[in-house]
Design a protein around this motif. Sequence first.
Motif, PDB file in Angstrom:
ATOM      1  N   SER B  94      -4.745  21.949  22.457  1.00 53.43           N
ATOM      2  CA  SER B  94      -5.857  22.085  21.522  1.00 53.43           C
ATOM      3  C   SER B  94      -6.241  23.550  21.413  1.00 53.43           C
ATOM      4  O   SER B  94      -5.817  24.387  22.219  1.00 53.43           O
ATOM      5  N   GLY B  96      -9.078  24.880  21.969  1.00 51.34           N
ATOM      6  CA  GLY B  96     -10.031  25.322  22.964  1.00 51.34           C
ATOM      7  C   GLY B  96     -10.409  24.163  23.854  1.00 51.34           C
ATOM      8  O   GLY B  96     -10.164  23.011  23.504  1.00 51.34           O
ATOM      9  N   PRO B  97     -11.027  24.431  25.009  1.00 54.97           N
ATOM     10  CA  PRO B  97     -11.353  23.348  25.946  1.00 54.97           C
ATOM     11  C   PRO B  97     -12.376  22.364  25.411  1.00 54.97           C
ATOM     12  O   PRO B  97     -12.441  21.232  25.866  1.00 54.97           O
ATOM     13  N   ASN B  99     -12.521  21.441  22.193  1.00 50.00           N
ATOM     14  CA  ASN B  99     -12.061  20.928  20.911  1.00 50.00           C
ATOM     15  C   ASN B  99     -11.567  19.498  21.066  1.00 50.00           C
ATOM     16  O   ASN B  99     -10.658  19.233  21.846  1.00 50.00           O
ATOM     17  N   GLU B 101      -9.994  17.698  18.883  1.00 48.68           N
ATOM     18  CA  GLU B 101      -8.718  17.417  18.220  1.00 48.68           C
ATOM     19  C   GLU B 101      -7.570  17.970  19.048  1.00 48.68           C
ATOM     20  O   GLU B 101      -7.151  19.120  18.904  1.00 48.68           O
ATOM     21  N   ALA B 102      -7.068  17.120  19.929  1.00 53.29           N
ATOM     22  CA  ALA B 102      -5.935  17.477  20.768  1.00 53.29           C
ATOM     23  C   ALA B 102      -4.694  16.775  20.260  1.00 53.29           C
ATOM     24  O   ALA B 102      -4.747  15.638  19.799  1.00 53.29           O
TER      25      ALA B 102
END
Lengths: 112, 113
Positions: B94, B96-97, B99, B101-102
């Motif tokens: 993703s 960022g940590p 976020n 939406e992975a």
Amino acid sequence: QKEVEQDPGPLSVPEGAIVSLNCTYSNSAFQYFMWYRQYSRKGPELLMYTYSSGNKEDGRFTAQVDKSSKYISLFIRDSQPSDSATYLCAMRLSGGYQKVTFGTGTKLQVIP
Amino acid sequence: ETGVTQSPTHLIKTRGQQVTLRCSSQSGHNTVSWYQQALGQGPQFIFQYYREEENGRGNFPPRFSGLQFPNYSSELNVNALELDDSALYLCASSEGPGNTEAFFGQGTRLTVV
């Protein structure tokens, strides 16, 4: 007791039916609620996510979150054979740390 | 396709051995999370790496370790394999940590015999 409970199914429906998939959870601090679809031998694919309570619609899919009941749902309208997959609910806290807690998944079969 | 690739797709190891699984994230994704998915279960969070540092860990013993490299690749290492380590291992990347939406890879199926 698991943090996230999900009926594993399997759930068989005829093509065109409305499908209702559900999860309950115990951690009232969860803020993000996701639904993933996982086909056999594939990784999960994010369908949609909701922040806090409310509804969200995307095409044939509608996600609902009821935080007061700690209950989330995914509705699939006009189900298609290509919707046959395992559906995983998932949730996490807000903030920068992205630990996601998944349900066990519900296996759905849409029969032509 | 998610743009996240894992290798190998299948692996058979003997109890007590060590294994390294690899993940190539989407370009620009600085966060990678690893999950273990046993048969018939949902994925269980192992740990997350953000900018090459471990950013959080689930309920897994220290024999599960990881690395993240600047070129958007990462590794999951498991020492002293046990039969219960047999599972599908998934990585998710993703932006960022925080976020939601992975994007998941297709997984590595590990069998320990």
